[in-house]
Write a protein that holds these residues in place. Structure first.
Motif, PDB file in Angstrom:
ATOM      1  N   HIS A   1      97.335  18.361  15.350  1.00 23.51           N
ATOM      2  CA  HIS A   1      96.220  18.435  16.305  1.00 23.51           C
ATOM      3  C   HIS A   1      96.763  18.553  17.737  1.00 23.51           C
ATOM      4  CE1 HIS A   1      92.071  17.977  17.518  1.00 23.51           C
ATOM      5  NE2 HIS A   1      92.427  17.029  18.369  1.00 23.51           N
ATOM      6  N   MET A   2      97.771  17.748  18.069  1.00 22.62           N
ATOM      7  CA  MET A   2      98.380  17.824  19.404  1.00 22.62           C
ATOM      8  C   MET A   2      99.018  19.193  19.644  1.00 22.62           C
ATOM      9  SD  MET A   2     100.353  14.260  19.907  1.00 22.62           S
ATOM     10  CE  MET A   2      99.513  12.707  20.041  1.00 22.62           C
ATOM     11  N   LEU A   3      99.672  19.715  18.609  1.00 25.27           N
ATOM     12  CA  LEU A   3     100.298  21.030  18.737  1.00 25.27           C
ATOM     13  C   LEU A   3      99.263  22.110  18.992  1.00 25.27           C
ATOM     14  CD1 LEU A   3     102.907  20.597  15.893  1.00 25.27           C
ATOM     15  CD2 LEU A   3     103.471  21.035  18.299  1.00 25.27           C
TER      16      LEU A   3
ATOM     17  N   LYS B   1      99.631  20.032  23.600  1.00 26.99           N
ATOM     18  CA  LYS B   1     100.176  18.800  24.179  1.00 26.99           C
ATOM     19  C   LYS B   1     101.646  18.728  23.762  1.00 26.99           C
ATOM     20  CE  LYS B   1      95.819  16.353  24.215  1.00 26.99           C
ATOM     21  NZ  LYS B   1      95.070  15.183  23.751  1.00 26.99           N
ATOM     22  N   GLU B   2     102.431  19.632  24.345  1.00 28.79           N
ATOM     23  CA  GLU B   2     103.787  19.887  23.885  1.00 28.79           C
ATOM     24  C   GLU B   2     104.691  18.658  23.907  1.00 28.79           C
ATOM     25  OE1 GLU B   2     105.524  23.276  25.787  1.00 28.79           O
ATOM     26  OE2 GLU B   2     103.681  24.425  25.570  1.00 28.79           O
ATOM     27  N   HIS B   3     104.721  17.941  25.003  1.00 26.94           N
ATOM     28  CA  HIS B   3     105.665  16.839  25.148  1.00 26.94           C
ATOM     29  C   HIS B   3     105.448  15.772  24.077  1.00 26.94           C
ATOM     30  CE1 HIS B   3     108.566  14.320  27.152  1.00 26.94           C
ATOM     31  NE2 HIS B   3     107.693  13.331  27.156  1.00 26.94           N
ATOM     32  N   GLU B   4     104.225  15.328  23.938  1.00 25.89           N
ATOM     33  CA  GLU B   4     103.903  14.301  22.942  1.00 25.89           C
ATOM     34  C   GLU B   4     104.124  14.830  21.526  1.00 25.89           C
ATOM     35  OE1 GLU B   4      99.918  12.510  23.768  1.00 25.89           O
ATOM     36  OE2 GLU B   4     100.062  13.820  25.520  1.00 25.89           O
ATOM     37  N   ALA B   5     103.686  16.046  21.290  1.00 23.96           N
ATOM     38  CA  ALA B   5     103.784  16.634  19.959  1.00 23.96           C
ATOM     39  C   ALA B   5     105.230  16.842  19.540  1.00 23.96           C
ATOM     40  CB  ALA B   5     103.020  17.954  19.921  1.00 23.96           C
ATOM     41  N   MET B   6     106.078  17.247  20.455  1.00 19.95           N
ATOM     42  CA  MET B   6     107.485  17.467  20.117  1.00 19.95           C
ATOM     43  C   MET B   6     108.172  16.154  19.732  1.00 19.95           C
ATOM     44  SD  MET B   6     108.077  20.644  20.074  1.00 19.95           S
ATOM     45  CE  MET B   6     109.826  20.891  20.169  1.00 19.95           C
ATOM     46  N   LYS B   7     107.817  15.067  20.400  1.00 17.90           N
ATOM     47  CA  LYS B   7     108.366  13.754  20.026  1.00 17.90           C
ATOM     48  C   LYS B   7     107.966  13.402  18.600  1.00 17.90           C
ATOM     49  CE  LYS B   7     108.444  11.126  24.302  1.00 17.90           C
ATOM     50  NZ  LYS B   7     107.930   9.931  24.949  1.00 17.90           N
ATOM     51  N   LYS B   8     106.695  13.590  18.301  1.00 14.92           N
ATOM     52  CA  LYS B   8     106.196  13.279  16.952  1.00 14.92           C
ATOM     53  C   LYS B   8     106.816  14.211  15.911  1.00 14.92           C
ATOM     54  CE  LYS B   8     101.782  11.075  17.870  1.00 14.92           C
ATOM     55  NZ  LYS B   8     101.689  10.072  16.821  1.00 14.92           N
ATOM     56  N   ALA B   9     106.958  15.491  16.257  1.00 18.45           N
ATOM     57  CA  ALA B   9     107.549  16.457  15.329  1.00 18.45           C
ATOM     58  C   ALA B   9     109.006  16.097  15.042  1.00 18.45           C
ATOM     59  CB  ALA B   9     107.448  17.870  15.900  1.00 18.45           C
TER      60      ALA B   9
ATOM     61  N   ALA C   1     110.458  26.780  13.483  1.00 17.71           N
ATOM     62  CA  ALA C   1     109.376  26.759  14.471  1.00 17.71           C
ATOM     63  C   ALA C   1     109.690  25.754  15.580  1.00 17.71           C
ATOM     64  CB  ALA C   1     108.049  26.421  13.798  1.00 17.71           C
ATOM     65  N   TYR C   2     110.266  24.618  15.211  1.00 16.28           N
ATOM     66  CA  TYR C   2     110.636  23.584  16.172  1.00 16.28           C
ATOM     67  C   TYR C   2     111.682  24.123  17.155  1.00 16.28           C
ATOM     68  CZ  TYR C   2     112.452  19.089  17.864  1.00 16.28           C
ATOM     69  OH  TYR C   2     112.861  18.046  18.644  1.00 16.28           O
ATOM     70  N   GLN C   3     112.720  24.764  16.612  1.00 14.91           N
ATOM     71  CA  GLN C   3     113.792  25.290  17.462  1.00 14.91           C
ATOM     72  C   GLN C   3     113.299  26.397  18.382  1.00 14.91           C
ATOM     73  OE1 GLN C   3     116.599  26.253  14.362  1.00 14.91           O
ATOM     74  NE2 GLN C   3     117.739  24.359  14.692  1.00 14.91           N
ATOM     75  N   ASN C   4     112.309  27.165  17.932  1.00 13.77           N
ATOM     76  CA  ASN C   4     111.753  28.250  18.737  1.00 13.77           C
ATOM     77  C   ASN C   4     110.595  27.804  19.625  1.00 13.77           C
ATOM     78  OD1 ASN C   4     113.515  30.246  17.736  1.00 13.77           O
ATOM     79  ND2 ASN C   4     112.253  30.479  15.910  1.00 13.77           N
ATOM     80  N   LEU C   5     110.301  26.506  19.599  1.00 10.35           N
ATOM     81  CA  LEU C   5     109.181  25.941  20.361  1.00 10.35           C
ATOM     82  C   LEU C   5     107.871  26.658  20.032  1.00 10.35           C
ATOM     83  CD1 LEU C   5     110.927  25.413  23.810  1.00 10.35           C
ATOM     84  CD2 LEU C   5     110.579  23.725  21.997  1.00 10.35           C
ATOM     85  N   ASP C   6     107.714  27.017  18.768  1.00  9.60           N
ATOM     86  CA  ASP C   6     106.514  27.693  18.278  1.00  9.60           C
ATOM     87  C   ASP C   6     105.495  26.625  17.862  1.00  9.60           C
ATOM     88  OD1 ASP C   6     104.569  29.139  16.949  1.00  9.60           O
ATOM     89  OD2 ASP C   6     105.943  30.036  15.487  1.00  9.60           O
ATOM     90  N   MET C   7     104.637  26.257  18.808  1.00  3.54           N
ATOM     91  CA  MET C   7     103.685  25.166  18.580  1.00  3.54           C
ATOM     92  C   MET C   7     102.723  25.471  17.435  1.00  3.54           C
ATOM     93  SD  MET C   7     104.677  22.998  20.762  1.00  3.54           S
ATOM     94  CE  MET C   7     106.127  23.373  21.707  1.00  3.54           C
ATOM     95  N   LEU C   8     102.188  26.674  17.409  1.00  6.60           N
ATOM     96  CA  LEU C   8     101.245  27.035  16.342  1.00  6.60           C
ATOM     97  C   LEU C   8     101.950  27.116  14.994  1.00  6.60           C
ATOM     98  CD1 LEU C   8      99.022  29.710  18.132  1.00  6.60           C
ATOM     99  CD2 LEU C   8      98.525  27.289  17.709  1.00  6.60           C
ATOM    100  N   GLY C   9     103.178  27.615  14.984  1.00  2.47           N
ATOM    101  CA  GLY C   9     103.944  27.683  13.750  1.00  2.47           C
ATOM    102  C   GLY C   9     104.215  26.302  13.179  1.00  2.47           C
ATOM    103  N   MET C  10     104.559  25.358  14.051  1.00  2.00           N
ATOM    104  CA  MET C  10     104.786  23.979  13.606  1.00  2.00           C
ATOM    105  C   MET C  10     103.494  23.369  13.084  1.00  2.00           C
ATOM    106  SD  MET C  10     107.433  22.086  16.194  1.00  2.00           S
ATOM    107  CE  MET C  10     106.750  22.695  17.718  1.00  2.00           C
TER     108      MET C  10
END
Length: 96
Positions: A15-17, A21-29, A65-74
């Motif tokens: 949902h964050m992705l 909400k990149e910063h929070e979502a990346m921590k959770k991911a 997807a994580y390495q490419n910062l692909d929020m929708l892909g993640m």
């Protein structure tokens, strides 16, 4: 972490992705990636035989997807593949 908590974490993170909400979502991911790696490592032989390749494909797709910062892909991978993997993992753990 149990199945319900993990599924809730997947839902919150995706949902964050979707909301960018990149910063929070990346921590959770990042946390979810570690959890999934441990789950894959701790699979039984039966689980590996039944769904081991699916788990590796899911983790590879999520990591890419994580390495490419692909929020929708993640987000898509979490909602579609990761949620299925978690359900499979816990179903087969309980039946073992």
């Amino acid at each position: 972490m149990g199945e319900k908590e993990l599924l809730r974490e997947i839902e919150e993170t995706s949902h964050m992705l979707y909301q960018n909400k990149e910063h929070e979502a990346m921590k959770k991911a990042t946390g979810l990636l570690g959890t999934f790696q441990n789950m894959i490592k701790n699979q039984t032989q039966e689980q590996l035989a039944l769904g081991g390749n699916f788990a590796l494909v899911m983790l590879r797709e999520l990591l890419e997807a994580y390495q490419n910062l692909d929020m929708l892909g993640m987000a898509d991978c979490l909602r579609e593949k990761a949620a299925l993997f978690v359900q499979f993992y816990f179903q087969n753990t309980e039946n073992a």
